[in-house]
Design a protein around this motif. Structure first.
Motif, mmCIF file in Angstrom:
data_model
loop_
_atom_site.group_PDB
_atom_site.id
_atom_site.type_symbol
_atom_site.label_atom_id
_atom_site.label_comp_id
_atom_site.label_asym_id
_atom_site.label_seq_id
_atom_site.Cartn_x
_atom_site.Cartn_y
_atom_site.Cartn_z
ATOM 1 N N ASN A 223 -13.818 52.762 14.406
ATOM 2 C CA ASN A 223 -14.463 53.419 13.264
ATOM 3 C C ASN A 223 -14.774 52.339 12.238
ATOM 4 O O ASN A 223 -13.886 51.876 11.528
ATOM 5 C CB ASN A 223 -13.515 54.476 12.677
ATOM 6 N N LYS B 31 -16.427 52.619 9.573
ATOM 7 C CA LYS B 31 -16.578 53.160 8.207
ATOM 8 C C LYS B 31 -17.871 52.603 7.594
ATOM 9 O O LYS B 31 -18.830 52.370 8.318
ATOM 10 C CB LYS B 31 -15.358 52.831 7.358
ATOM 11 N N HIS C 266 -12.659 63.420 9.569
ATOM 12 C CA HIS C 266 -11.905 62.229 9.164
ATOM 13 C C HIS C 266 -11.324 62.447 7.766
ATOM 14 O O HIS C 266 -11.958 63.057 6.905
ATOM 15 C CB HIS C 266 -12.824 61.001 9.178
ATOM 16 N N GLU D 19 -4.383 61.312 12.913
ATOM 17 C CA GLU D 19 -4.406 60.221 11.938
ATOM 18 C C GLU D 19 -3.651 60.646 10.682
ATOM 19 O O GLU D 19 -4.235 61.276 9.783
ATOM 20 C CB GLU D 19 -5.845 59.880 11.560
ATOM 21 N N ILE E 139 -3.379 55.601 7.214
ATOM 22 C CA ILE E 139 -4.754 55.080 7.298
ATOM 23 C C ILE E 139 -4.968 54.016 6.227
ATOM 24 O O ILE E 139 -4.811 54.280 5.029
ATOM 25 C CB ILE E 139 -5.788 56.214 7.137
ATOM 26 N N GLY E 140 -5.299 52.827 6.692
ATOM 27 C CA GLY E 140 -5.645 51.735 5.776
ATOM 28 C C GLY E 140 -4.476 51.211 4.964
ATOM 29 O O GLY E 140 -4.680 50.471 4.007
ATOM 30 N N GLY F 69 -4.384 54.998 12.557
ATOM 31 C CA GLY F 69 -3.673 54.688 11.314
ATOM 32 C C GLY F 69 -3.050 53.321 11.426
ATOM 33 O O GLY F 69 -1.983 53.162 12.019
ATOM 34 N N SER F 70 -3.775 52.285 10.908
ATOM 35 C CA SER F 70 -3.257 50.917 10.862
ATOM 36 C C SER F 70 -2.892 50.348 12.236
ATOM 37 O O SER F 70 -1.933 49.575 12.354
ATOM 38 C CB SER F 70 -2.072 50.836 9.896
ATOM 39 N N LEU G 95 -7.838 55.383 17.598
ATOM 40 C CA LEU G 95 -8.997 55.298 16.715
ATOM 41 C C LEU G 95 -8.631 54.231 15.693
ATOM 42 O O LEU G 95 -7.640 54.367 14.963
ATOM 43 C CB LEU G 95 -9.266 56.657 16.051
ATOM 44 N N GLY H 67 -9.581 51.643 12.566
ATOM 45 C CA GLY H 67 -10.463 51.400 11.425
ATOM 46 C C GLY H 67 -10.585 49.916 11.149
ATOM 47 O O GLY H 67 -11.322 49.190 11.815
ATOM 48 N N GLY H 68 -9.837 49.429 10.153
ATOM 49 C CA GLY H 68 -9.950 48.044 9.690
ATOM 50 C C GLY H 68 -9.960 47.009 10.818
ATOM 51 O O GLY H 68 -10.821 46.115 10.837
HETATM 52 C C1 PEP Z 1 -9.490 55.264 10.429
HETATM 53 O O1 PEP Z 1 -10.088 55.235 9.358
HETATM 54 O O2 PEP Z 1 -9.852 56.052 11.303
HETATM 55 C C2 PEP Z 1 -8.363 54.369 10.589
HETATM 56 C C3 PEP Z 1 -7.516 54.624 11.531
HETATM 57 O O3 PEP Z 1 -8.285 53.303 9.718
HETATM 58 P P1 PEP Z 1 -7.239 52.067 9.770
HETATM 59 O O4 PEP Z 1 -7.111 51.645 11.227
HETATM 60 O O5 PEP Z 1 -7.862 51.015 8.928
HETATM 61 O O6 PEP Z 1 -5.951 52.581 9.253
#
Ligand code: PEP
Length: 251
Positions: free
Chosen positions: A13, A15, A95, A167, A172-173, A211-212, A231, A233-234
């Protein structure tokens, strides 16, 4: 039946990040594992370029959001059918950033979900509790409420062509992923919920954790029975880190 029948998924993702340069970098450097499905969710602006580049590959591309109508006077929005026409195969829905920053209620998420399935895209339904809900012992109630809302708007809940991403909002983040035990416990409850509320798809539905997630720690998470992928993100903006996560799901 069990975990063995579910091919792992590693999903990115991006973003509101990325560029045509990042797309090209991914096309050139992304690992293409045959043991996992790789899904990329760039911005809608970059969907077409990535879909074209990955057209003859096993990598699938999707959007992070759609509106819940097919077309019309909805300035700034795009529909699921437009995504399908542009070569997209998937869409995130629900999300936590959409829910918290853009006001996507459970009811709106349910309407979007329906349109995504009607357009022939695979929805990745994101669910998860806030820290407050977890600390009050209401984590599963929150997740169940999010699942129920979608099922109520869905004529015949059948999860075989759906993925769920658990998530937890607090992960998350934040750099603090859920522990394997916490993620597994919730994901087993989610699978049980699917078993009780749909037509026999609970062993087929893929439940991702988000989530991270990073390369380090991914192997411990994927070793859990009900974690079928991630899933990300960063860490998904760094192709080397993302490739490491892909490597970790090889079992
Ligand atoms: C997300 O936004 O779906 C996510 C999991 O973000 P991150 O991996 O940055 O926590």
């Amino acid at each position: 039946m069990g975990r063995g029948m579910r091919k792992p998924v590693v999903a990115a993702n991006w973003k509101m990040n990325g560029s045509l340069g990042l797309c090209e970098h991914f096309v050139a450097n992304l690992a293409r594992p045959d043991y996992a499905d790789v899904w990329i969710f760039p911005t809608a602006l970059h969907l077409g370029a990535l879909a074209e580049s990955f057209r003859d590959s096993d990598i699938s591309v999707g959007v992070q959001n759609v509106w819940c109508e097919v077309e019309g006077a909805f300035t700034g929005e795009i529909s699921a059918s437009m995504v399908a026409a542009a070569g997209g195969q998937l869409a995130l829905v629900g999300h936590s950033e959409r829910r918290s920053l853009f006001g996507d209620s459970d009811a709106v998420v349910a309407r979007k979900f329906k349109k995504i399935t009607e357009a022939g895209l695979i929805p990745v339904l994101c669910v998860g509790e806030t820290l407050e809900e977890r600390e009050s012992g209401l984590a599963f109630e929150a997740v169940q409420r999010q699942l129920n809302a979608v099922e109520e708007a869905w004529d015949n809940p059948a999860y075989s062509h759906v993925a769920i991403a658990y998530e937890p909002v607090w992960a998350i983040g934040t750099g603090e992923a859920a522990t394997p035990d916490i993620a597994q416990a919730m994901q087993a409850l989610i699978r049980n919920h699917v078993d009780q509320n749909s037509s026999g798809d609970s062993q087929a539905v893929r439940i991702l954790y988000g989530g991270s997630v990073k390369g380090v720690g991914a192997a411990e998470l994927i070793a859990q029975e009900d974690i079928d992928g991630f899933l990300v993100g960063g860490a998904s903006l760094d192709v080397n880190e993302f490739n490491q996560i892909c490597e970790a799901v090889k079992s």
